[in-house]
Design a protein around this motif. Sequence first.
Motif, short mmCIF file in Angstrom:
data_model
loop_
_atom_site.label_atom_id
_atom_site.label_comp_id
_atom_site.label_asym_id
_atom_site.label_seq_id
_atom_site.Cartn_x
_atom_site.Cartn_y
_atom_site.Cartn_z
N LEU A 62 -14.55 -4.55 -1.42
CA LEU A 62 -14.47 -4.89 -2.83
C LEU A 62 -15.87 -4.92 -3.44
O LEU A 62 -16.86 -5.11 -2.74
CB LEU A 62 -13.79 -6.26 -3.01
CG LEU A 62 -12.36 -6.38 -2.48
CD1 LEU A 62 -11.86 -7.80 -2.67
CD2 LEU A 62 -11.44 -5.39 -3.18
N ASP B 220 -3.92 -9.08 -5.86
CA ASP B 220 -3.16 -8.45 -6.94
C ASP B 220 -1.82 -9.15 -7.18
O ASP B 220 -0.77 -8.52 -7.31
CB ASP B 220 -2.94 -6.97 -6.63
CG ASP B 220 -2.51 -6.19 -7.87
OD1 ASP B 220 -2.75 -6.67 -8.98
OD2 ASP B 220 -1.93 -5.09 -7.71
N SER C 123 -11.05 3.56 -5.08
CA SER C 123 -9.79 3.33 -5.79
C SER C 123 -9.74 1.92 -6.33
O SER C 123 -9.35 1.68 -7.49
CB SER C 123 -8.60 3.60 -4.87
OG SER C 123 -8.59 4.94 -4.44
N ARG C 124 -10.14 0.97 -5.50
CA ARG C 124 -10.14 -0.42 -5.95
C ARG C 124 -11.20 -0.65 -7.03
O ARG C 124 -10.99 -1.41 -7.98
CB ARG C 124 -10.42 -1.32 -4.73
CG ARG C 124 -10.32 -2.79 -5.04
CD ARG C 124 -8.89 -3.18 -5.34
NE ARG C 124 -8.80 -4.35 -6.17
CZ ARG C 124 -7.67 -4.93 -6.51
NH1 ARG C 124 -6.53 -4.41 -6.10
NH2 ARG C 124 -7.65 -6.00 -7.27
N GLU D 84 -7.26 7.26 -12.71
CA GLU D 84 -6.68 6.44 -11.64
C GLU D 84 -5.52 7.16 -10.96
O GLU D 84 -5.31 7.04 -9.75
CB GLU D 84 -6.21 5.10 -12.21
CG GLU D 84 -5.79 4.11 -11.14
CD GLU D 84 -5.32 2.80 -11.74
OE1 GLU D 84 -5.47 1.75 -11.08
OE2 GLU D 84 -4.79 2.82 -12.87
N HIS E 219 -9.86 0.58 -10.26
CA HIS E 219 -8.85 -0.36 -10.76
C HIS E 219 -9.52 -1.58 -11.39
O HIS E 219 -9.10 -2.04 -12.47
CB HIS E 219 -7.94 -0.78 -9.61
CG HIS E 219 -6.93 -1.82 -10.00
ND1 HIS E 219 -5.79 -1.53 -10.71
CD2 HIS E 219 -6.91 -3.18 -9.79
CE1 HIS E 219 -5.10 -2.63 -10.91
NE2 HIS E 219 -5.76 -3.65 -10.38
N ASP E 220 -10.55 -2.11 -10.75
CA ASP E 220 -11.25 -3.27 -11.31
C ASP E 220 -11.95 -2.91 -12.62
O ASP E 220 -11.98 -3.71 -13.56
CB ASP E 220 -12.26 -3.80 -10.29
CG ASP E 220 -11.59 -4.40 -9.07
OD1 ASP E 220 -10.40 -4.75 -9.16
OD2 ASP E 220 -12.25 -4.51 -8.02
N LYS F 298 -17.83 0.75 -0.58
CA LYS F 298 -16.81 0.15 -1.43
C LYS F 298 -15.65 1.11 -1.63
O LYS F 298 -15.82 2.32 -1.67
CB LYS F 298 -17.40 -0.23 -2.79
CG LYS F 298 -18.61 -1.16 -2.70
CD LYS F 298 -18.29 -2.44 -1.95
CE LYS F 298 -19.49 -3.36 -1.86
NZ LYS F 298 -19.21 -4.57 -1.08
N ASP F 299 -14.47 0.54 -1.75
CA ASP F 299 -13.27 1.34 -1.97
C ASP F 299 -13.28 1.84 -3.42
O ASP F 299 -13.20 1.04 -4.36
CB ASP F 299 -12.02 0.50 -1.70
CG ASP F 299 -10.74 1.29 -1.81
OD1 ASP F 299 -10.82 2.53 -2.00
OD2 ASP F 299 -9.65 0.69 -1.68
N GLY G 225 -8.26 -9.30 -5.00
CA GLY G 225 -7.76 -8.28 -4.08
C GLY G 225 -6.29 -8.41 -3.76
O GLY G 225 -5.63 -7.43 -3.42
#
Length: 610
Positions: free
Chosen positions: A243, A211, A279-280, A338, A283-284, A276-277, A209
């Motif tokens: 997350l 980054d 966007s994150r 994204e 990305h993951d 859960k996010d 997280g």
Amino acid sequence: MSYQVIARKYRPQRFAEVVGQEHVTQTLANAIRSGRIAHAYLFCGPRGTGKTTIARIFAMALNATGGPSADFDLDDPRCREIAEGRSLDVLEIDGASNNGVEQVRELRDTARFAPAASTYKIYIIDEVHMLTTAAFNALLKTLEEPPAHVKFLFATTDPERVLPTILSRCQRFDLRRIPATLIVRHLQSIAEAEGVTIATPALQAIARGADGGMRDAESTLDQLISFCGDRIEESDVLSMFGLAARGQILALARAVLESNPAAALTELNELARNGKDLSRLLHDLLQHFRNLMIAQVTHGDLSLLEVTESEALELAGQTSTASQDAVTRILDILTSAERRLRDAVARKIFFEVTLLKAIEARNAVNLDLVLQHLQQLRHEAAPAAPQPPTPPSSPAAPTAAPVAANPSHPASRPSVDTPAAAPARAPAPAPPIPAPTSSAPSAPAQEGIPDDPVSLWTRLVAAASPMARAALQSGHPLHIERGVLSVGYPPAHDHQRTLVDQERTRKALEARLSALGAPLTLRFIRLPDDPAADPATPSPAPTPPPASTPRTPPPAASSTAAPARRRPAPTDKVAPIKIDPVEFKNDPLIKEALELFKGELVIPDTPAPE
């Protein structure tokens, strides 16, 4: 004493304590030891990677007692003053709030005075890119030729906004994102010092997280200690910061690779329901497919990846699930999504559509392979070229033919005593009279190549794609000489001649001719207004038949002699091939062109034969 957050409490105080930036700290330490100290330095990099910390350590090394010294004593009073922000000779300025010309003029005026107690007067300007253009210009002269006792240390997260004239006067150091393994190791040491028990998956989730930012990771750990106490698990990290667990990301990626939309949507719905996010999460997921692509390209070499042992095993199992092209197409879909997810109103629906598109991209076929397969099918579906009839070889002696050709000779009369001399034994035809041609003798026709250019050109036009067929119909086959098929285009259709007279198109047509059994080279000629003046046909061409007379195919070859080669006139035209609008519209090349150029299909009327 008031509470101090972890990010400040465990802030590095020496070059050796800085994590993940050895390329910068080693260079500065060597510069101090060798006495090659510049007057201006610029530290660039993402947030929380140590820009201001390195600038402050460098200031302590420069102003240490008995210095400059890279191995200074932390108990030195001057170093302690700099670390606590009490030094009169080290001024830290916020570029966001002191970005005007007046502040820079004040700095320029105070720079002329010698330091109070230290060796150098050091100006540390954080977020220097926030200075206005006028402020930068006011600083240029002082920055280029400062007094010998002045050093400038700049820090910025956006070096592109710094004027090139400022960049050219500084030594630039680019700080990189800190690897997750180093963040986990540093957080583990802080947790031990604080007396906190934290699970390794929880540390990995914090590092993921963060980054690459150490300050973000330390702030997260500080918040988790306040929330969970002296024992932290992975579920605590995931629930607090939205997350997704590593296993959930792997399961979602597995559903995409196995083309299982139901499992992918079910997994996404479970993650979204737990807050859960998205966007994150995207990305993951994108990071996982990037790791999968690297694992495929390097054939299992994981030295370029920052993954755990369990993740490495999962990647090794997924490399054979999809091809490299499929993984690349999935990455294109996720990368595009994204950027657009931030502006999406219904984020979950957008994510679901993205997963379905990724599954379709995994099962898609490369366009080049489709065209290659289509070309192969067209070659297989093309009719085989008929072989020209060859005159049968007679077992008679070579002198028998001229004797039989003379009807006055006695041997040419039928005999009653010889039943083999039946009326079917007709006299051989007279030798054909060649058509008038140019003074240069024509080369004999190659074996296996048809002599009639009109029929050969008609078959080529019929076998061509609908796109090329429209341009080929305006051409007139002239003659076949020395392995070259000459095709003429009237001046009114010269633009179509230009289209087909390109190297790539010409080679494709020649390959089609070879498939038809006629390995010839094509030559496209622009016909003059007067056909009689055509350089390719200098002799008078035969008069074409009237338009009302139907065109007849060339006569079949005789059993005793080959037919005479007829040179068609430039006015001979190939019978137009009627284009089926449905077939033309469904051609893959036409579809691709319409989609690429956002065009509209307009099929012109086929010209009537003359």
